[in-house]
Scaffold this active site. Structure first.
Site, short mmCIF file in Angstrom:
data_model
loop_
_atom_site.label_atom_id
_atom_site.label_comp_id
_atom_site.label_asym_id
_atom_site.label_seq_id
_atom_site.Cartn_x
_atom_site.Cartn_y
_atom_site.Cartn_z
N ARG A 237 27.37 -31.86 -9.43
CA ARG A 237 26.82 -32.46 -10.66
C ARG A 237 25.48 -33.16 -10.44
O ARG A 237 25.07 -34.01 -11.24
CB ARG A 237 27.81 -33.45 -11.29
N LYS B 265 11.86 -28.53 -15.84
CA LYS B 265 12.57 -27.38 -16.44
C LYS B 265 13.07 -26.50 -15.31
O LYS B 265 12.28 -26.07 -14.46
CB LYS B 265 11.65 -26.58 -17.35
N GLU C 185 -1.94 -20.08 -16.67
CA GLU C 185 -1.34 -21.37 -17.07
C GLU C 185 -2.38 -22.49 -17.05
O GLU C 185 -2.24 -23.48 -17.77
CB GLU C 185 -0.14 -21.72 -16.17
N LYS D 266 -0.11 -31.99 -18.14
CA LYS D 266 1.34 -31.75 -18.25
C LYS D 266 2.10 -33.08 -18.17
O LYS D 266 3.07 -33.29 -18.90
CB LYS D 266 1.82 -30.77 -17.18
N GLU E 18 11.68 -31.63 -24.72
CA GLU E 18 11.14 -30.71 -25.72
C GLU E 18 11.79 -30.88 -27.10
O GLU E 18 12.26 -29.91 -27.71
CB GLU E 18 11.25 -29.25 -25.24
N ARG F 102 6.41 -31.06 -26.48
CA ARG F 102 6.36 -30.28 -25.25
C ARG F 102 6.27 -28.77 -25.51
O ARG F 102 5.76 -28.02 -24.68
CB ARG F 102 7.58 -30.62 -24.37
N ASN G 270 4.13 -24.04 -24.36
CA ASN G 270 4.56 -22.63 -24.41
C ASN G 270 3.58 -21.76 -25.18
O ASN G 270 3.94 -20.67 -25.65
CB ASN G 270 5.95 -22.52 -25.05
N HIS H 179 3.66 -18.04 -24.77
CA HIS H 179 4.88 -17.69 -24.05
C HIS H 179 5.88 -16.92 -24.90
O HIS H 179 6.70 -16.19 -24.35
CB HIS H 179 5.56 -18.96 -23.50
N HIS I 282 7.13 -13.94 -22.92
CA HIS I 282 8.52 -13.77 -22.47
C HIS I 282 9.07 -12.41 -22.95
O HIS I 282 9.84 -11.76 -22.24
CB HIS I 282 9.40 -14.91 -22.98
N HIS J 186 4.70 -13.31 -14.72
CA HIS J 186 4.81 -14.31 -15.80
C HIS J 186 3.42 -14.67 -16.34
O HIS J 186 3.20 -14.66 -17.56
CB HIS J 186 5.52 -15.55 -15.26
#
Ligand code: NAD
Ligand code: GLY
Length: 378
Positions: A133, A155, A197, A239, A249, A253, A257, A260, A264, A277
């Site tokens: 955990r 993330k 990026e 960032k 997010e 945030r 993206n 993206h 994606h 990517h």
């Protein structure tokens, strides 16, 4: 600029960017010669065991240096070496990390060190979030993309065949260590992918930075350390500013993206690993700029300015055709499996004026126009 801060030993002075978060803040260290220096790791959580997570491409280059540095701090330093590539950002590969932890009876104080690009970083972070955990982890990004984006902000995820990064957790590292020396072995195509990026931060947040990238893109592509140091630092500052306001997010945030949603779809539609990517994001930014222009938010000149910079960075400026009979339909189907989608409605990051972005839904008919205009057979 960093070029004035060379020490007598030829090392750049180490810069620090702080991520300020309500529960736990942490530092990003940016410099040269950091990996092998024991002081780089001072103040990290005490534990008897450290586990280095790397891959078959990066470990032969850098794991021995990290192993030696960590042995000054941890009694036992283990390694797990994953197969390389986006196609392995999956459950079976994640399981290898848990296997190593359990087979070696690692306790809940064990510190994980992600030594690699965004794939290793995202998977190590997810493993750290879930093992017992939650155990501490440190990011040591070895690609430009990972230094300017993926290692920062917590993330973590793996891919699912039906959608990119769809299974994961928000889980912050203890520290991010960006050693610019590690970028010297990075292939040119991967360096360009990282530039995507970096470029992203300009149109969404900082037009001065966009000007700077335009003026220095050739030095960045040539791997100039001073230019890279500035690009990594400014990207991390932007960032940090965004993540500090919206860690999970809830709103802001999502602007990170930019490009993206299209990108994606390209990555999963082409099969993970076929397009990098950063390449998906690059052509995705051209599409998102085209969309912003069609919405009347930016003019043609700004969209063209972005497209030219992306081309100069050695990146694709058109998306691939994913389906010869209904390309736009295929993109739309893929984009509906996106974390920003709500009740089946796809949300896009658009530039609402140069230097600022927002998220909004867009009628399919407009998205189809963008895809028709911005894709070509590769
Ligand atoms: P990657 O991790 O696959 O690395 C690219 C390639 O370069 C790999 O083959 C790798 O082994 C190799 N490599 C890494 N460092 C090297 C070095 N120093 N020298 C030589 N070769 C080296 O890809 P990436 O571009 O770093 O990361 C892409 C991933 O990051 C994607 O999965 C993307 O979803 C994820 N990502 C996550 C976030 C986030 O916020 N968590 C943000 C952006 C991207
Ligand atoms: N790369 C997008 C984010 O970290 O939110």
């Amino acid at each position: 600029m960093q070029s004035d801060s060379l020490s007598p030993s030829g090392l750049l002075a180490t810069e620090q960017v702080r991520i300020e978060l309500p529960e736990r803040s942490y530092d990003i260290l940016i410099g040269t010669g950091l990996l092998a220096r024991a002081e780089t790791y001072a103040g990290l959580p005490a534990a008897s065991t450290a586990l280095i997570v790397s891959n078959t491409a990066v470990a032969p280059l850098y794991a021995a240096q990290l192993q030696a540095a960590l042995q000054t701090r941890y009694a036992r330093v283990l390694q797990v070496i994953l197969p390389d590539g986006e196609a392995h950002k999956d459950w079976p590969t994640l399981q290898l990390i848990f296997d190593a932890l359990l087979e070696n009876s690692c306790d809940r104080k064990t510190v994980l060190f992600a030594l690699g690009g965004g794939v290793v970083g995202d998977m190590t972070g997810f493993a750290a979030a879930s093992y017992m955990r939650g155990v501490p982890f440190v990011q040591i990004p070895t690609t430009l993309l990972a230094q300017v984006d993926s290692s920062v902000g917590g993330k973590t995820a793996i891919n699912h065949p039906l959608g990119k990064n769809m299974i994961g957790a928000f889980y912050q590292p203890q520290r991010v260590i960006c050693d610019l020396d590690l970028l010297k072995t990075l292939p040119a195509r991967e360096l360009s992918a990282g530039l995507a990026e970096i470029i992203k931060y300009g149109p969404i947040a900082d037009l001065d930075f966009l000007d700077w990238i335009e003026a220095h893109v050739d030095e960045l592509r040539a791997g100039d350390t001073a230019a890279l140091a500035h690009a990594v630092k400014r990207s991390c500052e932007i960032k940090a500013w965004v993540v500090g306001q919206d860690e999970r997010e809830a709103g802001l945030r999502a602007v990170l993206n930019f490009g993206h949603t299209f990108g994606h779809a390209i990555e999963s539609g082409m099969g993970y690993g076929a397009w990098l990517h950063g390449e998906g994001v690059a052509s995705g930014m051209v599409m998102a700029a085209d969309l912003s222009q069609r919405l009347g938010l930016i003019d043609a000149a700004f969209a063209e300015r972005l497209r030219r910079l992306i081309a100069r960075a050695g990146l694709p400026t058109a998306g691939p055709v994913l389906d010869a009979t209904d390309n736009a339909g295929r993109y739309l189907a893929l984009m509906r499996v996106d974390k920003k989608a709500e009740a089946g409605e796809i949300k896009f990051v658009v530039i609402d004026r140069p230097g600022s972005a927002r998220v909004q839904g867009v009628p399919d008919v407009l998205v189809r126009q963008v895809i028709d205009a911005c894709c070509q057979t590769v």
